[in-house]
Write a protein that holds these residues in place. Sequence first.
Motif, PDB file in Angstrom:
ATOM      1  N   ARG A  24      -4.918 -12.422   0.281  1.00  0.00           N
ATOM      2  CA  ARG A  24      -6.241 -12.304   0.875  1.00  0.00           C
ATOM      3  C   ARG A  24      -6.733 -13.557   1.644  1.00  0.00           C
ATOM      4  NH1 ARG A  24     -11.684 -13.492  -0.675  1.00  0.00           N
ATOM      5  NH2 ARG A  24     -13.135 -12.198   0.317  1.00  0.00           N
ATOM      6  N   SER A  61      -8.895  -1.936   1.686  1.00  0.00           N
ATOM      7  CA  SER A  61      -9.250  -1.038   2.575  1.00  0.00           C
ATOM      8  C   SER A  61      -8.129  -0.325   3.485  1.00  0.00           C
ATOM      9  CB  SER A  61     -10.263  -2.079   3.869  1.00  0.00           C
ATOM     10  OG  SER A  61      -9.270  -3.104   4.366  1.00  0.00           O
ATOM     11  N   ARG A  62      -6.893  -0.909   3.747  1.00  0.00           N
ATOM     12  CA  ARG A  62      -5.868  -0.305   4.255  1.00  0.00           C
ATOM     13  C   ARG A  62      -5.428   0.892   3.537  1.00  0.00           C
ATOM     14  NH1 ARG A  62      -0.099  -0.700   4.993  1.00  0.00           N
ATOM     15  NH2 ARG A  62       0.352   0.400   6.544  1.00  0.00           N
ATOM     16  N   LEU A  63      -5.472   0.376   1.927  1.00  0.00           N
ATOM     17  CA  LEU A  63      -4.850   1.406   0.882  1.00  0.00           C
ATOM     18  C   LEU A  63      -5.886   2.780   1.071  1.00  0.00           C
ATOM     19  CD1 LEU A  63      -3.122   2.518  -1.212  1.00  0.00           C
ATOM     20  CD2 LEU A  63      -4.559   1.143  -2.894  1.00  0.00           C
ATOM     21  N   GLU A 103      -6.315   9.296   4.669  1.00  0.00           N
ATOM     22  CA  GLU A 103      -5.837  10.269   5.725  1.00  0.00           C
ATOM     23  C   GLU A 103      -4.658  11.168   5.381  1.00  0.00           C
ATOM     24  OE1 GLU A 103      -6.156   6.698   9.220  1.00  0.00           O
ATOM     25  OE2 GLU A 103      -4.201   6.971   8.177  1.00  0.00           O
ATOM     26  N   THR A 158      -1.588  -9.666  -2.397  1.00  0.00           N
ATOM     27  CA  THR A 158      -2.371  -9.103  -1.208  1.00  0.00           C
ATOM     28  C   THR A 158      -2.548 -10.317  -0.071  1.00  0.00           C
ATOM     29  OG1 THR A 158      -4.282  -9.569  -2.333  1.00  0.00           O
ATOM     30  CG2 THR A 158      -3.210  -7.509  -2.842  1.00  0.00           C
ATOM     31  N   ASN A 180     -12.402  -5.113   0.654  1.00  0.00           N
ATOM     32  CA  ASN A 180     -11.650  -5.523   1.880  1.00  0.00           C
ATOM     33  C   ASN A 180     -10.158  -5.462   1.568  1.00  0.00           C
ATOM     34  OD1 ASN A 180     -11.998  -6.049   4.420  1.00  0.00           O
ATOM     35  ND2 ASN A 180     -11.530  -8.139   4.235  1.00  0.00           N
ATOM     36  N   GLU A 208       0.755  -1.361  -0.083  1.00  0.00           N
ATOM     37  CA  GLU A 208       0.098   0.078  -0.123  1.00  0.00           C
ATOM     38  C   GLU A 208       0.713   1.337  -0.138  1.00  0.00           C
ATOM     39  OE1 GLU A 208      -0.379  -2.742   2.223  1.00  0.00           O
ATOM     40  OE2 GLU A 208      -2.466  -2.974   2.420  1.00  0.00           O
ATOM     41  N   GLU A 209       1.959   1.321   0.841  1.00  0.00           N
ATOM     42  CA  GLU A 209       2.712   2.605   0.924  1.00  0.00           C
ATOM     43  C   GLU A 209       3.305   2.682  -0.332  1.00  0.00           C
ATOM     44  OE1 GLU A 209       2.154   0.930   3.485  1.00  0.00           O
ATOM     45  OE2 GLU A 209       2.311   1.937   5.432  1.00  0.00           O
ATOM     46  N   ARG A 239      -7.981   3.733   3.437  1.00  0.00           N
ATOM     47  CA  ARG A 239      -7.768   4.343   4.810  1.00  0.00           C
ATOM     48  C   ARG A 239      -6.511   5.220   4.743  1.00  0.00           C
ATOM     49  NH1 ARG A 239      -4.880   3.168   9.129  1.00  0.00           N
ATOM     50  NH2 ARG A 239      -4.731   1.067   8.492  1.00  0.00           N
ATOM     51  N   LEU A 240      -5.452   4.686   4.157  1.00  0.00           N
ATOM     52  CA  LEU A 240      -4.282   5.534   4.193  1.00  0.00           C
ATOM     53  C   LEU A 240      -4.217   6.715   3.212  1.00  0.00           C
ATOM     54  CD1 LEU A 240      -1.475   2.825   4.046  1.00  0.00           C
ATOM     55  CD2 LEU A 240      -1.821   4.350   6.019  1.00  0.00           C
TER      56      LEU A 240
END
Lengths: 174, 203
Positions: A172, A35-37, A43, A170, A32, A11-12, A39-40
Amino acid sequence: MSENKKREPWEEIVIRVLKKNEVRLVSHVPDNVLSRLIRLIEEDPYFTVISPAREEEAIGIVAGAYMAGTRGIVLMQTSGFATVVNALASLACPYQIPIVMMVSERGTLGEFQLGQSIVCRTMRPVLVSLGMEHFAIQDIDQVEFVADGMISQAFTTQSPATIILSPLLTKRKV
Amino acid sequence: MSNSEPDITRETASLLNRSDLTRRLVEKLDSQEAVIGGIGFSNFDLWASGQRQQNFYMLGSMGLATAIALGVAVAQPDRKVFALDGDGSILMQLGSFGTVAAVAPKNLAIIIWDNGAYHITGAQKTLTEKGSDLVAIAKGAGIKQAFWAADAEHFEALVERTLSGDGPWLIVAKIDKERPTGVTERDPVKIRINFMNGIAAKA
């Protein structure tokens, strides 16, 4: 993958590549795996984030923004890709608008829903039919090169493109 | 004006003409506003009203006029952006009302021509002819400034409000089934490049 030092999560790397290519608008329908990507990105004040009701809308929004001078990307799941064919075939392709999509691949390698697996099998034939560049990233070592190459090529050649995130990347849990 | 806004419904709105209203709209523009013409007769009449470089003419992707306009509006917040669309088209993508309400772009106005029919394909009835009210749907989706045009003069007054005040806006005009007064030229890349030059966007 054998070294002990902590690896930069995919993601980073994606966020770094988006910034390098001045992709500021992110339009997504949730997933799902993403989801982290998501959220980042939400933000991070660098990005403008629009989450519409449907993937087709995201294509339209990113197309409009591109024509008005802002580069964008659309994030979605495989089943979402199945809903956007008309927008690609009658907007992105003929008008030569570089819609870049990042699709998390569901429906393979342990899928438990038959419908998801059948929808997944439609994706590559559709991309081939449209003559669209696409590549599935399977390993963390490929993320930067593939994402950067596909995004920069899409904008320099004014062609839509799809970056597929394989479950091999990923991981999953199914 | 909002307090004294007449209570108009689809039943009480006057039957208007798309070509006439499109020309009235374009006459009020000072050339900087972007206009996204929806698929079919919406952009045929936009074309016939006099081509502007700031117009984008859709030749497919039915239902996405509002989404494209939203993207333009977000990318260029200082430019007023209009989406012109038909009832059949917006019925395909009603979620975009909610998306517009959530993003709340001050510079976006959506104009819907509602003749209750898929006119171009033989005038089959749409859901608006069967009772769906696009202004009520838009309000329910969160677009507070959503209005039926009572008549042509009221339409012009509503357009003036969109040009001078903060949006997002939605105007729905009940229109007749007259044919459009022209046909859009069909060269997608030329249309896109003209539009991008017209709104000074670099690829």
